[in-house]
Design a protein around this motif. Structure first.
Motif, PDB file in Angstrom:
ATOM      1  N   GLU A 185      -3.294 -29.663   4.035  1.00  0.00           N
ATOM      2  CA  GLU A 185      -3.918 -29.420   2.735  1.00  0.00           C
ATOM      3  C   GLU A 185      -5.159 -28.542   2.918  1.00  0.00           C
ATOM      4  N   CYS A 186      -5.288 -27.548   2.050  1.00  0.00           N
ATOM      5  CA  CYS A 186      -6.397 -26.605   2.129  1.00  0.00           C
ATOM      6  C   CYS A 186      -7.593 -27.157   1.365  1.00  0.00           C
ATOM      7  N   GLN A 187      -8.730 -27.222   2.036  1.00  0.00           N
ATOM      8  CA  GLN A 187      -9.948 -27.686   1.394  1.00  0.00           C
ATOM      9  C   GLN A 187     -10.723 -26.490   0.875  1.00  0.00           C
ATOM     10  N   GLY A 188     -11.256 -26.602  -0.321  1.00  0.00           N
ATOM     11  CA  GLY A 188     -12.050 -25.522  -0.894  1.00  0.00           C
ATOM     12  C   GLY A 188     -13.445 -25.474  -0.304  1.00  0.00           C
ATOM     13  N   LEU A 189     -14.057 -24.331  -0.425  1.00  0.00           N
ATOM     14  CA  LEU A 189     -15.426 -24.120   0.036  1.00  0.00           C
ATOM     15  C   LEU A 189     -16.272 -23.647  -1.133  1.00  0.00           C
ATOM     16  N   ILE A 190     -17.538 -23.968  -1.093  1.00  0.00           N
ATOM     17  CA  ILE A 190     -18.473 -23.493  -2.097  1.00  0.00           C
ATOM     18  C   ILE A 190     -19.522 -22.643  -1.396  1.00  0.00           C
ATOM     19  N   HIS A 191     -19.692 -21.436  -1.852  1.00  0.00           N
ATOM     20  CA  HIS A 191     -20.752 -20.556  -1.358  1.00  0.00           C
ATOM     21  C   HIS A 191     -21.782 -20.450  -2.471  1.00  0.00           C
ATOM     22  N   ILE A 192     -23.038 -20.584  -2.138  1.00  0.00           N
ATOM     23  CA  ILE A 192     -24.109 -20.422  -3.125  1.00  0.00           C
ATOM     24  C   ILE A 192     -25.040 -19.323  -2.629  1.00  0.00           C
ATOM     25  N   TYR A 193     -25.183 -18.291  -3.440  1.00  0.00           N
ATOM     26  CA  TYR A 193     -26.125 -17.216  -3.161  1.00  0.00           C
ATOM     27  C   TYR A 193     -27.188 -17.301  -4.248  1.00  0.00           C
ATOM     28  N   TYR A 194     -28.392 -17.655  -3.851  1.00  0.00           N
ATOM     29  CA  TYR A 194     -29.440 -17.886  -4.836  1.00  0.00           C
ATOM     30  C   TYR A 194     -30.784 -17.436  -4.282  1.00  0.00           C
ATOM     31  N   GLY A 195     -31.651 -16.962  -5.162  1.00  0.00           N
ATOM     32  CA  GLY A 195     -33.004 -16.596  -4.763  1.00  0.00           C
ATOM     33  C   GLY A 195     -33.406 -15.276  -5.375  1.00  0.00           C
ATOM     34  N   ASP A 196     -34.640 -14.909  -5.089  1.00  0.00           N
ATOM     35  CA  ASP A 196     -35.167 -13.646  -5.590  1.00  0.00           C
ATOM     36  C   ASP A 196     -34.617 -12.497  -4.758  1.00  0.00           C
ATOM     37  N   GLY A 197     -34.593 -11.326  -5.370  1.00  0.00           N
ATOM     38  CA  GLY A 197     -34.179 -10.143  -4.638  1.00  0.00           C
ATOM     39  C   GLY A 197     -32.743  -9.768  -4.881  1.00  0.00           C
ATOM     40  N   LYS A 198     -32.329  -8.756  -4.171  1.00  0.00           N
ATOM     41  CA  LYS A 198     -31.003  -8.188  -4.380  1.00  0.00           C
ATOM     42  C   LYS A 198     -30.010  -8.681  -3.344  1.00  0.00           C
ATOM     43  N   GLY A 199     -28.730  -8.493  -3.656  1.00  0.00           N
ATOM     44  CA  GLY A 199     -27.677  -8.748  -2.687  1.00  0.00           C
ATOM     45  C   GLY A 199     -26.758  -9.908  -3.000  1.00  0.00           C
ATOM     46  N   LYS A 200     -27.141 -10.775  -3.924  1.00  0.00           N
ATOM     47  CA  LYS A 200     -26.317 -11.947  -4.212  1.00  0.00           C
ATOM     48  C   LYS A 200     -24.984 -11.564  -4.854  1.00  0.00           C
ATOM     49  N   THR A 201     -25.045 -10.731  -5.879  1.00  0.00           N
ATOM     50  CA  THR A 201     -23.818 -10.294  -6.549  1.00  0.00           C
ATOM     51  C   THR A 201     -22.956  -9.478  -5.596  1.00  0.00           C
ATOM     52  N   THR A 202     -23.577  -8.595  -4.839  1.00  0.00           N
ATOM     53  CA  THR A 202     -22.832  -7.769  -3.894  1.00  0.00           C
ATOM     54  C   THR A 202     -22.135  -8.633  -2.845  1.00  0.00           C
ATOM     55  N   ALA A 203     -22.797  -9.668  -2.362  1.00  0.00           N
ATOM     56  CA  ALA A 203     -22.184 -10.574  -1.390  1.00  0.00           C
ATOM     57  C   ALA A 203     -20.975 -11.287  -1.994  1.00  0.00           C
TER      58      ALA A 203
END
Length: 120
Positions: A3-21
């Motif tokens: 069974e495949c377990q899901g992962l959660i990635h959180i990109y948070y904080g000031d500055g750039k790069g979160k959306t691009t990541a």
């Protein structure tokens, strides 16, 4: 197959790069033939990430129906109420589409700021 377990990635904080990541993950996922659903909250300005993602097969980008031209802290109560409803609708639309499409990846861009902006 295990069974495949899901992962959660959180990109948070000031500055750039979160959306691009996050969009980089979408590119990798779509490149393997998987479906991806991206919901962008509190963003209405066209971007290169959105334009690029919309060219990829299997990637769906959803954006709020109403253009958001202010930060939440600049909105009056009526604007906050209308924007919060729009964001809530977008969230439900994204989850339903991800389930229906059996998407391998669901990106909720700016969802943390959306929640914090309306729950203060």
């Amino acid at each position: 197959m295990p069974e495949c377990q899901g992962l959660i990635h959180i990109y948070y904080g000031d500055g750039k790069g979160k959306t691009t990541a996050a969009f980089g993950l979408a590119l990798r996922c779509a490149g393997r033939g998987n479906k991806v659903v991206i919901a962008q909250f509190l963003k209405s300005i066209p971007s290169g990430e959105v334009a690029g993602a919309e060219c990829l097969s299997g990637v769906t980008v959803l954006r709020g129906a109403k253009a958001v031209n202010k930060f939440t802290f600049q909105m009056n109560e009526a604007e906050k109420t209308a924007t919060a409803q729009c964001c809530c609708d977008l969230f439900h639309q994204a989850v339903e589409l991800a389930e229906a499409e059996q998407a391998r990846l669901l990106i909720l861009d700016e969802v943390i700021d959306t929640c914090s902006g309306f729950l203060q």
